[in-house]
Design a protein around this motif. Structure first.
Motif: not given
Length: 170
Positions: A13-17, A131-146
């Protein structure tokens, strides 16, 4: 393209951080509890508990506890370079995380490998962790970007027998 197998998987996943912030999120107790875990304890090879802001190091042991799950995961930090990569033992396998700068974002690559290929491990580790890591990586992106967390902390899901398989934000 590599062939898909049950003994490993990769999630990206790409994360703007910044790489520094992402490494803090993965490589410190304070960081990993900010978006992922209810609690984490890292203990150095000489038996001393690490400070919550201190980077993990190879040879450390860890105990992780999640929201909405009474179990815990114990393992060892196998590699940690202090900047852009680490590897841990996890769920009878290994998880490596690498961070790579790409223009305005960091590419986070997570690989879980050396997964046993018996039927139980295919379901619980390969399918469950993928499945779990897919969610948690999206959660990390939401946390850092939003600045938001998507994981469930308000409702207690522990008494729902298949909650870990049915709830997408466990």
């Amino acid at each position: 393209m590599s062939q898909l197998t049950f003994d490993s998987f990769t999630k990206k996943i790409y994360i703007k951080s910044t790489i520094e912030k992402l490494y803090w999120c993965w490589g410190t107790e304070a960081g990993i509890c900010s978006w992922f875990l209810r609690s984490a304890v890292y203990t150095s090879a000489n038996g001393e508990q690490r400070n919550p802001e201190e980077h993990i190091q190879a040879g450390d042991s860890y105990t992780w506890m999640w929201h909405n799950w009474d179990g815990e995961e114990k393992g060892t930090v196998l590699k940690a370079n202090g900047s852009d990569s680490m590897e841990i033992s996890f769920a009878d396998s290994k998880v490596s995380v690498t961070l790579e700068q790409h223009e305005t974002a960091v590419l986070v690559s997570l690989k879980q490998h050396q997964i046993p290929t018996d039927e139980t491990s295919k379901l619980n580790i390969h399918h469950g962790c993928s499945n779990g890591w897919t969610f948690w990586l999206a959660n990390l992106k939401a946390y850092l970007e939003h600045g938001i967390l998507l994981n469930e902390t308000e409702f207690d899901l522990r008494n729902i027998p298949l909650s870990g398989y049915e709830f997408v934000n466990m």
